[in-house]
Every structure is written in structure tokens, then in C-alpha cells.
Scaffold this active site. Structure first.
Site, short mmCIF file in Angstrom:
data_model
loop_
_atom_site.label_atom_id
_atom_site.label_comp_id
_atom_site.label_asym_id
_atom_site.label_seq_id
_atom_site.Cartn_x
_atom_site.Cartn_y
_atom_site.Cartn_z
CG ASN A 114 -1.79 1.24 1.73
OD1 ASN A 114 -1.73 1.82 0.80
ND2 ASN A 114 -2.10 1.63 2.75
CE LYS A 503 -19.94 13.32 3.04
NZ LYS A 503 -18.78 13.43 3.58
CG HIS A 522 -19.91 37.70 -6.55
ND1 HIS A 522 -20.06 39.84 -7.49
CD2 HIS A 522 -20.31 38.13 -5.61
CE1 HIS A 522 -19.62 40.83 -6.69
NE2 HIS A 522 -20.39 39.70 -5.20
CE LYS A 621 -14.01 6.13 6.48
NZ LYS A 621 -14.94 7.31 6.28
C1 F6R Z 1 -15.20 12.86 2.56
C2 F6R Z 1 -14.25 12.07 3.18
C3 F6R Z 1 -12.60 12.81 2.57
C4 F6R Z 1 -11.79 12.90 3.93
C5 F6R Z 1 -10.74 13.02 3.49
C6 F6R Z 1 -9.75 13.28 4.40
O1 F6R Z 1 -16.99 12.10 2.65
O2 F6R Z 1 -14.57 11.19 3.94
O3 F6R Z 1 -13.10 13.81 1.87
O4 F6R Z 1 -12.70 14.06 4.66
O5 F6R Z 1 -9.96 11.81 2.37
O6 F6R Z 1 -9.96 11.93 5.27
P1 F6R Z 1 -9.37 12.04 6.84
O7 F6R Z 1 -10.51 13.15 7.73
O8 F6R Z 1 -9.45 10.88 6.74
O9 F6R Z 1 -8.40 12.76 6.63
#
Ligand code: F6R
Length: 626
Positions: A114, A503, A522, A621
Site C-alpha cells: 500500500n 457529501k 458574481h 476511505k
Molecule cells: C469525504 C471524506 C474525505 C475525507 C478526506 C480526509 O466524505 O471522507 O473527503 O474527509 O479524504 O480524510 P481524513 O479525515 O481521514 O484525513
């Protein structure tokens, strides 16, 4: 983003690996694979697409389907050690060949990875010059060949040599057919957790993949190596010296990472917000003195008066967490009268920001592993800033590298789209801003008490908003096909609009945007027509008239309009087509409530459009690479 699992023990590894990968699906992936070491030697199976493709392929092989049909030489996938991977394509399209594990030329060394090997091109050229031919387009394949190049009977030594050549980020799981007693695990700037079991040990990109076996974990630090055997885990630093690591216990149980009767994790997590907000707030509030007034207690995280002396607050994050940073900026200005900036981490890291050791830098990240966010943290640290982390993941890289850590006690967030992490991040920034305002003398004890009392109402008020979900569902069933959706708002409502638009776009794939309402004229208003839905967040009382004008302006261009405002406000009843109501709270706290109908709206639109809200296309995620 890619998920890694690894198992060494007494059980059959294949089901353990497949089950572990399932728990990591939420990270986002487009192909998957496993390598198992058993009687049949090192066996690898990989498949493009959903995990079930891999499961079917493995099951066809294990049930003795003809090799020609399955496309693999006959193999049994029976063995008590192995590694697995879900891949989120970076180098090379999603395909069976590009999936991990990757093996070396001899087929005896298998690697899951990864991260990104930045100098893979150079290494590939170098290896090609030594007769190595490559099968995939990935950066990862060079690692397997490089380890093989240095291998002369000791897999650990070979890995250590290969690491000296690698630039970039990596979490790695490595097995070698000639060593049936060890899995090697390494990390640099990509997450990896070691699960300590009894007679079995595991590796995983994230804790949910381990919970069926153990809650005792080691968090690897950058450049550390773990060598897992069945009964032991040995750790080495980058100089090859043995080191000791502390075992941590994960409190949340497997059930917390299950759907618990909800159709999707996202819906479950939206509904968990009242509890998550309570859990994040309650331990930080105390009652003091004769009048028993409420105070913020941040001593547990080490936040004392010296932090409040800062000249400036810089809040860095990405995506949803950056929207929490926006709210934080407004909150710090409002409560603490301290200059504040909300910075997109991927921009900040490449600027030459003007910073001073008297800055405090608040880094917000649900996962605590976002590559750009961590780079921003390191830059702020290098410039002498003091760092407060707000994160949901105990033991994450962010938590370990910051000076202070304030956890959002949201519990595991599995759905890719962030919901409960966002509202709890808001709760944390409000608490720090209030305490800073109090310590700087901008709020007196009674004002502080009043604000905290309002915060204490938020979880129950969130419950009230959630109770209105059927109205949102009905609304979504009428509007889910709108081709353009705009969210508009001012001040705190603008920050909540940004989050609402994100979202909706990420899970429903609707083109949605947020605008500071005053900016409509604007430019953006040119887009308004009968195919547009404009949702106006209207909770900043002093600006109701302005918002009302904005609503009328887009309505005059035939856009449909909806408004989110307080339950006792009727200001917009005539101008808006639909009004959703949230309970009264001070204007500055409304994002924690006004975002909830928007989360629900996004969720229902996603379902109505036939999408999987938990695993939106193209998204991961945890964004552990740039
Ligand atoms: C949107 C979302 C992403 C995260 C972003 C940062 O729903 O989940 O925009 O907020 O990738 O992720 P973290 O908070 O884990 O740094």
C-alpha cells in the site's frame, strides 16, 4: 485505499485472508488477491473487481475445477500462512495482472503493498538491465524483484537491503516460499497494524480486519520492520537493531464495525451521531466552583494556558476534515478573537507558508493517515509550530506525531463518506476554540457555561433532526434526479454547505457545489435554471434578509429551492418551496445540526440512483498516497 492483510498461525489462512479483506473493503478498491504458502508451495490468486470475484476464483480452484476454466494452474490454497490485498489502482489499470500480490521472477517471494514507490521507474530500468522482465504495470512489482535480487537465504536481510533502495511510501507484507515460519511487515508513511494472537499473528491496514482474532495490537512506526512468526513478533528499526514495542489494546469490539441491522454503514453512522457527539463532548466538561458552572477540561490532552498564547491558529486538513477546519477558523475568530486560517493540506504542503513558532497548528483527520495531511503536519512542525491533532484513530500516525491529541470518540467509521467523524471533529474544534477564548479572556465563566450548555443540547437535538428523516427521504424521492444541486449559505452556513455539497457529489454522483451565498451574483447564478435545486442553509440570524434575497434570485431563474432553518423561524416560508427545520442552538453551532438533513439527503439520493453509498466509485476511505 489499498488494504493489506496477513496471517501466520495454525488456521487455514485462505478464509482468514478473505474475511480480513472483506473488513477492509470500505477503504475502496478495484481488484484483490491472496498468496498462500502451504503444501503446494506459494500459490497466488488475483481477480479484478469485487472481492466476490476473488472468492469465486479461489473456490473454483480449491474445489478442483479444471485449470483451463479457472485460468490458473491447479492449486489448493491450503496453508497456514499468507498475505492478501485489495488494490486501489494508481500505477496501471485495474486488472488481474496488476492486482497484488506480486511475485519475483522465481515465483517464491510474494509482496503486497500500500503506497507508492516513487523511484520505481529507475529501479525497473536497473533491474531490466540485469535481465528481469516485468509482468505488470505496477510500481509494486519492482519490490518483489528487488528483494529477490538481494536474497541469498535470509528473507529479512534481503528485505532490509531492498528497503535501502525504495523511495516513497509503503506498507508491505512479504512472504517467501523458502521460509515457512515468517511474514515480514514494513511501513513507511502508510498504515499497518500488527495483531498479536495466541499461536497466531496478523497484519492489517486497519484494526477491523483483526478484530475477529485479537484486540491486542502493535502500531508500527515509520521504517520499522516486524517479523511475525506463529508465536512471536520481533521488531527492528531501520538500522536493523532489535527494538521493543508496546502492545495496545483496542477497546471497540467487532460489533462496532458491523452494520447492526442498518442497510448501509453510512446510514448507521449518520444515526450514531448523537452518541458519538455525547462521547466526544462529555469527558471534556467539568463543573467548577461554588456556582458549579461548566468548564472545558482539556488537561487530559495537555492543553494548558501556554497554547492559548498563540499568535495565530492554522488548521490543516483535506476533504470533509477541511470543512471542519473552516468551521474551526470561524469558531476561533468568534470565540477567541485570534487570527485563524483553514488550510487545504495538499496546498499548504507545497506553499512556502509564513509561519512562526508562536503558531498553533491543528491537524484534523478522521483516519490520521492521510498523506497530504501528514505532510502538512511535518511541515508545520519543521517550521516550529506546535501541533494539536484531532483524529478518530487511536495510534494513527497523526496521533503519534502530534504534540497533543484530541480524539473524536466517534467509533469506527466504515462508510467512505464521512459523517459522524465530521460532526465530532466540529465538537472538538468548538471545545478548543471555547477554551482558548476563555483562557485569553474573551469569554467569561458565565458565557463559557452558557455555550457549553448549548453544546450539551446538541446530541439530543441531533436526535430530533434524525427523527425527521422520512421527510428528507420523501424529498429525495422527488429530487434525486436533479442534474445540478447547489448549497448556499453564509459564515458557519457556508462551511456546512461545502460539506453538504461534497457529501452529495461523492455518493450520488450528482453535480453539486457550494457557494458563499453572497457570491451567487458574481458568477454562479448564470447556472441557475429549472434543472437546478438550490438548498439554502439559513441559520445565521443577522443574515436572514440577505439569504431571503438570494433564494428569491434563484427562484426567479426557475430553480427549485429548499431551506434549512430553525424550527421557530418562518422567514422563508413564502420564498422557499420546501423548508426543513432544526432545533434552536446558537448560530455558531448550527453546522453540527444543519449538516444532518444534508447527509440524509445525500444518502437517500445515492440509494435511489442505485449506487452503493458505502463504497462510492473512485473513492477510498483513507487516502494514504498523494
Ligand atoms: C469525504 C471524506 C474525505 C475525507 C478526506 C480526509 O466524505 O471522507 O473527503 O474527509 O479524504 O480524510 P481524513 O479525515 O481521514 O484525513
Amino acid at each position: 485505499m489499498c488494504g493489506i492483510v496477513g496471517y501466520i498461525g495454525v488456521k487455514e489462512a485462505t478464509p482468514v485472508l478473505l474475511k480480513g479483506l472483506k473488513k477492509l473493503e470500505y477503504r475502496g478498491y478495484d481488484s484483490a488477491g491472496i498468496a498462500v504458502l502451504g503444501g503446494g508451495g506459494l500459490e497466488v490468486c488475483k481477480a479484478k473487481g469485487a472481492l466476490k470475484n476473488l472468492e469465486e476464483k479461489v473456490s473454483a480452484l480449491t474445489s478442483g475445477a479444471p485449470a483451463s476454466q479457472a485460468g490458473f494452474p491447479e492449486a489448493q490454497f491450503s496453508g497456514t500462512m499468507g498475505i492478501g490485498h485489495t488494490r486501489w489502482a494508481t500505477h496501471g489499470e485495474p486488472s488481474d495482472i496488476n492486482s497484488h500480490p506480486h511475485t519475483d521472477v522465481s515465483g517464491k517471494i510474494a509482496v503486497v503493498h500500500n503506497g507508492i514507490i516513487e523511484n520505481h521507474g529507475k529501479i525497473k530500468e536497473w533491474l531490466s538491465g540485469r535481465g528481469v522482465s516485468f509482468r505488470s504495470e505496477t510500481d509494486t512489482e519492482v519490490i518483489a524483484h528487488l528483494i529477490n535480487y538481494y536474497y541469498s537465504g535470509d528473507i529479512l536481510a534481503a528485505v532490509q537491503e531492498a528497503l535501502k533502495r525504495l523511495e516513497g511510501s509503503y506498507a508491505l507484507g512479504i512472504i517467501c516460499e523458502n521460509d515457512r515460519d515468517h511474514i515480514i511487515a514494513v511501513r513507511k508513511e502508510s498504515p499497518l497494524v500488527i495483531g498479536r494472537g495466541r499461536g497466531e499473528n496478523l497484519i492489517a491496514s486497519d484494526v477491523p480486519a483483526l478484530l475477529a482474532y485479537t484486540r491486542d495490537v502493535y502500531y508500527l512506526d515509520d521504517r520499522e520492520i516486524a517479523v511475525l512468526s506463529r508465536d512471536d513478533v520481533a521488531f527492528y528499526n531501520e538500522d536493523g537493531e532489535r527494538i521493543r514495542k508496546t502492545l495496545s489494546h483496542v477497546d471497540w469490539d467487532a460489533a462496532a464495525a458491523e452494520k447492526g441491522g442498518y442497510e448501509h454503514f453510512m446510514l448507521k453512522e449518520i444515526n450514531e451521531q448523537p452518541k458519538a457527539l455525547t462521547d466526544t463532548l462529555r469527558p471534556r466538561i467539568i463543573r467548577d466552583g461554588q456556582l458549579s458552572l461548566r468548564s472545558v477540561n482539556l488537561t487530559e490532552i495537555g492543553f494548558d494556558a501556554s497554547w492559548a498564547e498563540a499568535k495565530r491558529v492554522v488548521i490543516c486538513a483535506c476533504g470533509t476534515a477541511w470543512h471542519a477546519a473552516m468551521v474551526g477558523k470561524y469558531a476561533f475568530e468568534h470565540f477567541a478573537r485570534i487570527p485563524s486560517d483553514a488550510e487545504i493540506a495538499s496546498e499548504y504542503r507545497y506553499r512556502n507558508p509564513i509561519s512562526s513558532p508562536r503558531d498553533i497548528c491543528i491537524i484534523i483527520s478522521q483516519s490520521g493517515e492521510t498523506a497530504d495531511t501528514l505532510a502538512a503536519l511535518r511541515l508545520a512542525k519543521k517550521n516550529g509550530g506546535r501541533i494539536i491533532a484531532i483524529t478518530n484513530v487511536v495510534g494513527s500516525t497523526l496521533a503519534r506525531e502530534a504534540d497533543l491529541v484530541m480524539y473524536t470518540w466517534a467509533g469506527p467509521e466504515i462508510a467512505v463518506a464521512s459523517t459522524k467523524a465530521f460532526t465530532t471533529q466540529l465538537m472538538c474544534v468548538y471545545l478548543i476554540a471555547l477554551q482558548t477564548g476563555f483562557l485569553r479572556g474573551h469569554l467569561d465563566q458565565e458565557e463559557l457555561d452558557r455555550h457549553i450548555a448549548a453544546l450539551e443540547q446538541i446530541p439530543a437535538q441531533a436526535e430530533t433532526v434524525l427523527a425527521g428523516k422520512e421527510a428528507i427521504q420523501r424529498f429525495a424521492s422527488l429530487c434525486f434526479n436533479k442534474s445540478k444541486v447547489f448549497f448556499i449559505g453564509r459564515l458557519f452556513d457556508y462551511a456546512a454547505s461545502l460539506e453538504s455539497a461534497l457529501k452529495l457529489k461523492e455518493i450520488s454522483y450528482t453535480h453539486s457545489e457550494a457557494f458563499a451565498a453572497g457570491e451567487l451574483k458574481h458568477g454562479p447564478i448564470a447556472l441557475a435554471d429549472e434543472s437546478t435545486l438550490v438548498t439554502a442553509l439559513c441559520t445565521q440570524e443577522a443574515l436572514f434578509e440577505k439569504m431571503d434575497s438570494n433564494i428569491k434570485e434563484v427562484k426567479a431563474r426557475k430553480a427549485s429551492t429548499s431551506v434549512i432553518t430553525y424550527d421557530d423561524v418562518h422567514h422563508f416560508d413564502r420564498s422557499a418551496d420546501t423548508v426543513f427545520r432544526i432545533p434552536r442552538t446558537p448560530d455558531c453551532f448550527t453546522p453540527m445540526l444543519s449538516v444532518i438533513p444534508c447527509q440524509l439527503y445525500a444518502y437517500y439520493c445515492s440509494v435511489l440512483r442505485g449506487n452503493d453509498p458505502d463504497k462510492p466509485r473512485n473513492l477510498a476511505k483513507s487516502v494514504t498516497v498523494e
